[in-house]
Design a protein around this motif. Sequence first.
Motif, PDB file in Angstrom:
ATOM      1  N   HIS A   8       0.825  -1.209   0.000  1.00 24.14           N
ATOM      2  CA  HIS A   8       0.000   0.000   0.000  1.00 24.14           C
ATOM      3  C   HIS A   8       0.859   1.259   0.000  1.00 24.14           C
ATOM      4  O   HIS A   8       0.582   2.205  -0.749  1.00 24.14           O
ATOM      5  N   ASP A   9       1.883   1.292   0.850  1.00 26.13           N
ATOM      6  CA  ASP A   9       2.747   2.474   0.929  1.00 26.13           C
ATOM      7  C   ASP A   9       3.350   2.809  -0.429  1.00 26.13           C
ATOM      8  O   ASP A   9       3.386   3.981  -0.828  1.00 26.13           O
ATOM      9  N   ASP A  10       3.810   1.806  -1.147  1.00 25.11           N
ATOM     10  CA  ASP A  10       4.400   2.027  -2.475  1.00 25.11           C
ATOM     11  C   ASP A  10       3.372   2.610  -3.445  1.00 25.11           C
ATOM     12  O   ASP A  10       3.690   3.507  -4.239  1.00 25.11           O
ATOM     13  N   ALA A  11       2.154   2.108  -3.382  1.00 23.56           N
ATOM     14  CA  ALA A  11       1.095   2.589  -4.272  1.00 23.56           C
ATOM     15  C   ALA A  11       0.756   4.046  -3.974  1.00 23.56           C
ATOM     16  O   ALA A  11       0.577   4.848  -4.897  1.00 23.56           O
ATOM     17  N   VAL A  12       0.684   4.403  -2.694  1.00 30.41           N
ATOM     18  CA  VAL A  12       0.370   5.787  -2.316  1.00 30.41           C
ATOM     19  C   VAL A  12       1.485   6.725  -2.762  1.00 30.41           C
ATOM     20  O   VAL A  12       1.220   7.802  -3.326  1.00 30.41           O
ATOM     21  N   VAL A  13       2.731   6.340  -2.539  1.00 30.96           N
ATOM     22  CA  VAL A  13       3.859   7.172  -2.953  1.00 30.96           C
ATOM     23  C   VAL A  13       3.831   7.378  -4.468  1.00 30.96           C
ATOM     24  O   VAL A  13       4.051   8.490  -4.961  1.00 30.96           O
ATOM     25  N   GLU A  14       3.519   6.336  -5.215  1.00 27.32           N
ATOM     26  CA  GLU A  14       3.438   6.455  -6.672  1.00 27.32           C
ATOM     27  C   GLU A  14       2.324   7.430  -7.079  1.00 27.32           C
ATOM     28  O   GLU A  14       2.509   8.268  -7.966  1.00 27.32           O
ATOM     29  N   LEU A  15       1.168   7.326  -6.420  1.00 26.39           N
ATOM     30  CA  LEU A  15       0.068   8.254  -6.714  1.00 26.39           C
ATOM     31  C   LEU A  15       0.482   9.699  -6.434  1.00 26.39           C
ATOM     32  O   LEU A  15       0.160  10.605  -7.204  1.00 26.39           O
ATOM     33  N   LEU A  16       1.194   9.911  -5.341  1.00 28.49           N
ATOM     34  CA  LEU A  16       1.647  11.254  -4.980  1.00 28.49           C
ATOM     35  C   LEU A  16       2.689  11.773  -5.973  1.00 28.49           C
ATOM     36  O   LEU A  16       2.739  12.972  -6.245  1.00 28.49           O
ATOM     37  N   ARG A  17       3.507  10.895  -6.507  1.00 31.42           N
ATOM     38  CA  ARG A  17       4.483  11.304  -7.529  1.00 31.42           C
ATOM     39  C   ARG A  17       3.768  11.693  -8.822  1.00 31.42           C
ATOM     40  O   ARG A  17       4.138  12.656  -9.483  1.00 31.42           O
ATOM     41  N   GLU A  18       2.760  10.914  -9.189  1.00 26.11           N
ATOM     42  CA  GLU A  18       2.033  11.158 -10.430  1.00 26.11           C
ATOM     43  C   GLU A  18       1.157  12.402 -10.353  1.00 26.11           C
ATOM     44  O   GLU A  18       0.947  13.078 -11.349  1.00 26.11           O
TER      45      GLU A  18
END
Length: 104
Positions: A8-18
Amino acid sequence: MNKTSRPHDDAVVELLREDPSFADEYLAAAMEEADQDGGREALLAALRHVAEAQGMAAVAERAGIPRESLYRALSPTGNPTIKTLLAVLDAAGLKLGVHRAVAA
């Protein structure tokens, strides 16, 4: 681990980058629930996700905080000072806001 799943943490960080503007809503939601059970830890995790999305070392440098101290402050057991909190928010391009609580 299955390649179609990720933490989940990786997915959230990716969303924040995008979508960096997502940080506003994400942190606002975490702040709204900070006084509930587990809310403090969730707020620290949200701040950590925003910092990781922008690059932890870069945020630490802009905030004037050693990277290791930033990791420690934003850890699940962290207890950042208001000075650290404001520095991290500023370094991430965000500001702390206050509004009146709605009467129950």
